[in-house]
Design an enzyme around this catalytic site. Structure first.
Site, PDB file in Angstrom:
ATOM      1  N   HIS A   1      -0.204  -0.294  -9.742  1.00  0.00           N
ATOM      2  CA  HIS A   1      -1.464  -0.757  -8.800  1.00  0.00           C
ATOM      3  C   HIS A   1      -1.868  -2.255  -9.660  1.00  0.00           C
ATOM      4  O   HIS A   1      -3.077  -3.352  -9.861  1.00  0.00           O
ATOM      5  CB  HIS A   1      -2.302  -0.249  -8.099  1.00  0.00           C
ATOM      6  CG  HIS A   1      -3.164  -1.560  -6.603  1.00  0.00           C
ATOM      7  ND1 HIS A   1      -3.560  -0.492  -5.826  1.00  0.00           N
ATOM      8  CD2 HIS A   1      -3.013  -2.665  -6.389  1.00  0.00           C
ATOM      9  CE1 HIS A   1      -4.150  -1.592  -5.004  1.00  0.00           C
ATOM     10  NE2 HIS A   1      -3.323  -2.612  -5.450  1.00  0.00           N
TER      11      HIS A   1
ATOM     12  N   ARG B   1       0.680  -1.379  -0.173  1.00  0.00           N
ATOM     13  CA  ARG B   1       0.001   0.334  -0.006  1.00  0.00           C
ATOM     14  C   ARG B   1       0.591   1.319   0.140  1.00  0.00           C
ATOM     15  O   ARG B   1       1.972   1.097   0.686  1.00  0.00           O
ATOM     16  CB  ARG B   1      -0.773   0.067   1.163  1.00  0.00           C
ATOM     17  CG  ARG B   1      -2.252  -0.699   1.052  1.00  0.00           C
ATOM     18  CD  ARG B   1      -3.118  -0.190   0.605  1.00  0.00           C
ATOM     19  NE  ARG B   1      -4.418  -1.897   0.015  1.00  0.00           N
ATOM     20  CZ  ARG B   1      -4.077  -2.707  -0.889  1.00  0.00           C
ATOM     21  NH1 ARG B   1      -3.215  -2.786  -1.857  1.00  0.00           N
ATOM     22  NH2 ARG B   1      -5.225  -3.097  -0.620  1.00  0.00           N
TER      23      ARG B   1
HETATM   24  P1  NDP Z   1      -1.199 -11.725   5.462  1.00  0.00           P
HETATM   25  O1  NDP Z   1      -2.601 -11.092   6.152  1.00  0.00           O
HETATM   26  O2  NDP Z   1      -1.769 -13.018   4.142  1.00  0.00           O
HETATM   27  O3  NDP Z   1       0.040 -11.729   5.192  1.00  0.00           O
HETATM   28  C1  NDP Z   1       0.448 -10.301   6.819  1.00  0.00           C
HETATM   29  C2  NDP Z   1       1.831 -10.142   6.647  1.00  0.00           C
HETATM   30  O4  NDP Z   1       1.973  -8.753   6.943  1.00  0.00           O
HETATM   31  C3  NDP Z   1       2.136 -12.064   7.793  1.00  0.00           C
HETATM   32  O5  NDP Z   1       3.187 -12.004   7.860  1.00  0.00           O
HETATM   33  C4  NDP Z   1       1.866 -10.742   8.786  1.00  0.00           C
HETATM   34  O6  NDP Z   1       3.209 -11.307  10.280  1.00  0.00           O
HETATM   35  C5  NDP Z   1       2.956  -9.193   8.656  1.00  0.00           C
HETATM   36  N1  NDP Z   1       2.653  -7.878   9.696  1.00  0.00           N
HETATM   37  C6  NDP Z   1       1.888  -7.851   9.726  1.00  0.00           C
HETATM   38  N2  NDP Z   1       1.324  -6.641  10.321  1.00  0.00           N
HETATM   39  C7  NDP Z   1       2.898  -6.824  10.710  1.00  0.00           C
HETATM   40  C8  NDP Z   1       3.488  -6.263  12.086  1.00  0.00           C
HETATM   41  N3  NDP Z   1       3.384  -5.015  12.642  1.00  0.00           N
HETATM   42  N4  NDP Z   1       5.409  -6.702  11.698  1.00  0.00           N
HETATM   43  C9  NDP Z   1       5.905  -7.503  11.148  1.00  0.00           C
HETATM   44  N5  NDP Z   1       4.571  -8.655  10.564  1.00  0.00           N
HETATM   45  C10 NDP Z   1       4.085  -7.444  10.334  1.00  0.00           C
HETATM   46  O7  NDP Z   1      -1.473 -10.660   3.477  1.00  0.00           O
HETATM   47  P2  NDP Z   1      -1.341 -10.974   1.952  1.00  0.00           P
HETATM   48  O8  NDP Z   1       0.260 -11.599   2.058  1.00  0.00           O
HETATM   49  O9  NDP Z   1      -2.433 -12.235   1.844  1.00  0.00           O
HETATM   50  O10 NDP Z   1      -1.423  -9.480   1.331  1.00  0.00           O
HETATM   51  C11 NDP Z   1      -0.214  -8.387   2.143  1.00  0.00           C
HETATM   52  C12 NDP Z   1      -0.724  -6.914   1.532  1.00  0.00           C
HETATM   53  O11 NDP Z   1      -0.285  -7.176   0.314  1.00  0.00           O
HETATM   54  C13 NDP Z   1      -2.124  -6.350   1.494  1.00  0.00           C
HETATM   55  O12 NDP Z   1      -2.755  -6.265   2.919  1.00  0.00           O
HETATM   56  C14 NDP Z   1      -2.234  -5.190   0.498  1.00  0.00           C
HETATM   57  O13 NDP Z   1      -2.132  -4.346   1.146  1.00  0.00           O
HETATM   58  C15 NDP Z   1      -1.425  -5.828  -0.541  1.00  0.00           C
HETATM   59  N6  NDP Z   1      -1.602  -6.634  -1.815  1.00  0.00           N
HETATM   60  C16 NDP Z   1      -1.190  -5.785  -2.973  1.00  0.00           C
HETATM   61  C17 NDP Z   1      -1.620  -6.124  -4.212  1.00  0.00           C
HETATM   62  C18 NDP Z   1      -1.158  -5.341  -5.441  1.00  0.00           C
HETATM   63  O14 NDP Z   1      -1.624  -5.588  -6.519  1.00  0.00           O
HETATM   64  N7  NDP Z   1      -0.088  -4.058  -5.302  1.00  0.00           N
HETATM   65  C19 NDP Z   1      -2.559  -7.471  -4.579  1.00  0.00           C
HETATM   66  C20 NDP Z   1      -2.495  -7.648  -3.659  1.00  0.00           C
HETATM   67  C21 NDP Z   1      -2.620  -7.329  -2.240  1.00  0.00           C
HETATM   68  P3  NDP Z   1       1.969 -12.484  10.915  1.00  0.00           P
HETATM   69  O15 NDP Z   1       2.450 -14.084   9.499  1.00  0.00           O
HETATM   70  O16 NDP Z   1       2.870 -13.354  11.986  1.00  0.00           O
HETATM   71  O17 NDP Z   1       0.630 -12.386  11.146  1.00  0.00           O
HETATM   72  C1  OXD Z   2      -5.405  -6.441  -2.864  1.00  0.00           C
HETATM   73  C2  OXD Z   2      -5.371  -5.362  -3.573  1.00  0.00           C
HETATM   74  O1  OXD Z   2      -5.375  -5.933  -1.691  1.00  0.00           O
HETATM   75  O2  OXD Z   2      -5.086  -5.791  -5.308  1.00  0.00           O
HETATM   76  O3  OXD Z   2      -6.126  -7.650  -3.012  1.00  0.00           O
HETATM   77  O4  OXD Z   2      -4.322  -4.079  -3.480  1.00  0.00           O
END
Ligand code: NDP
Ligand code: OXD
Length: 311
Positions: free
Chosen positions: A274, A226
């Site tokens: 994006h 993001r």
């Molecule tokens: P998940 O919820 O599966 O993974 C999030 C990860 O971040 C986990 O490993 C979590 O740790 C870690 N995390 C969260 N908060 C913290 C913190 N404070 N400190 C350290 N680690 C932290 O999310 P996804 O992998 O499915 O997606 C990630 C992001 O990708 C989405 O939220 C979205 O914003 C972005 N996205 C972007 C897209 C694009 O086209 N650009 C498309 C799809 C998604 P833990 O495992 O320990 O909980």
């Molecule tokens: C998502 C994205 O969060 O596309 O799935 O950014």
């Protein structure tokens, strides 16, 4: 069963087609075209960045189904009902798309492909020294669904991969760093930093000057999560003083990125709109339908959001 689709209207027909294949009895409504339907009869809302105050108009929904992996576009609604479960999207097509995009850029920087493009423009035949992928240290901020998929693919290509998350992980080929105390050690060993964190109160602005100065000189930042994870001015300063060698940005504070934003013209910044990973309705619909069936059977859906953690 009644579902209200609250997203770009031009995507509605495709989602309708694929969801009806999975859930033939479903009544699929589209917001705002079908805003005269009795809102108390809607069982589910399927949403991407709904306008503030829209979701609360459906008092009897069993869940809020997100069309995205990230749910910050839902939780930013100040009028969001807090008693409704939010289910995020976890989908193979999304993981594959993100993996392809991240691997492409990792290889681009590791193999100096940007420099070869410039050589080509000058008709210069120059061979740069080539290093082993194992010497290229990739660091994933976030080791969830997407970070893990990306990390495993990079590890299979022999890159030296580490990931930072809240909880400790044990994933083949990925060195795990967990919690705030482990962040400096993770940054110190990272040549290419890829952000795949959810946007939460804790992660907003995490890619700031303090973080960037802990990366080795010449490193690269790739933000695929993001825009608000990044402090734009701090990134520009780190690029301009030569501390960072490049950045790839797919997400921005304001989207579309304003035409006068300095990222567009910066020689070290690549901007993409994006598109790192898109959800394909044909596969996303299977996941959504599966969760709806679970809830209709009285079971908990998969990938429920924990509002206390914010993801
Ligand atoms: P998940 O919820 O599966 O993974 C999030 C990860 O971040 C986990 O490993 C979590 O740790 C870690 N995390 C969260 N908060 C913290 C913190 N404070 N400190 C350290 N680690 C932290 O999310 P996804 O992998 O499915 O997606 C990630 C992001 O990708 C989405 O939220 C979205 O914003 C972005 N996205 C972007 C897209 C694009 O086209 N650009 C498309 C799809 C998604 P833990 O495992 O320990 O909980
Ligand atoms: C998502 C994205 O969060 O596309 O799935 O950014």
């Amino acid at each position: 069963m009644n579902l209200m689709f609250i997203s770009d209207e031009d995507r509605a027909d495709l989602w309708r087609t694929h969801l009806l294949k999975q859930l033939p009895g479903l009544n699929f409504y589209v917001w705002p075209a079908d805003s005269d339907v009795d809102k108390t009869t809607i069982d589910y809302v399927l949403v991407w960045k709904p306008a503030a105050g829209v979701i609360k108009q459906f008092p009897n929904i069993k869940a809020i189904l997100s069309l995205g992996a990230g749910i910050d576009g839902i939780t930013c609604d100040p009028e969001l009902p807090t008693d409704k479960p939010i289910v995020r999207l976890v989908d193979n097509s999304l993981s594959q798309g993100m993996t392809q995009f991240a691997v492409y850029w990792a290889i681009h920087f590791h193999r100096d492909l940007g420099k070869y493009r410039v050589f080509e423009q000058h008709k210069t035949w120059t061979q740069l020294p080539q290093s082993d992928a194992a010497e290229c240290r990739i660091g994933l901020l976030g080791l969830g669904e997407l970070g893990t998929a990306v990390g495993q693919a990079l590890a299979r290509l022999q890159f030296n991969v580490a990931g930072w998350s809240r909880s400790q992980k044990s994933i083949d080929g990925i060195t795990s760093y967990a919690g705030a105390a482990a962040l400096p050690g993770f940054l110190k060993r990272t040549d290419i930093l890829i952000c795949l964190l959810p946007l939460t109160a804790e992660t907003e602005g995490i890619i700031n000057g303090r973080l960037l100065e802990q990366l080795p000189r010449g490193s690269v930042v790739i933000n695929l999560a993001r825009g608000r994870h990044l402090v734009d001015e701090d990134l520009l300063a780190a690029l301009d003083c030569g501390h960072l060698s490049a950045a790839v940005l797919d997400v921005f504070h304001t989207e579309p990125l304003a035409p006068d934003h300095p990222f567009w013209d910066h020689p070290k910044v690549t901007v993409t709109p994006h598109i790192a990973a898109l959800t394909f309705p044909h596969s996303g619909a299977q996941y959504i339908a599966n969760n709806v069936r679970r809830m209709e059977r009285g079971e908990a859906p998969e990938n429920l959001i924990d509002l206390k953690k914010g993801y």
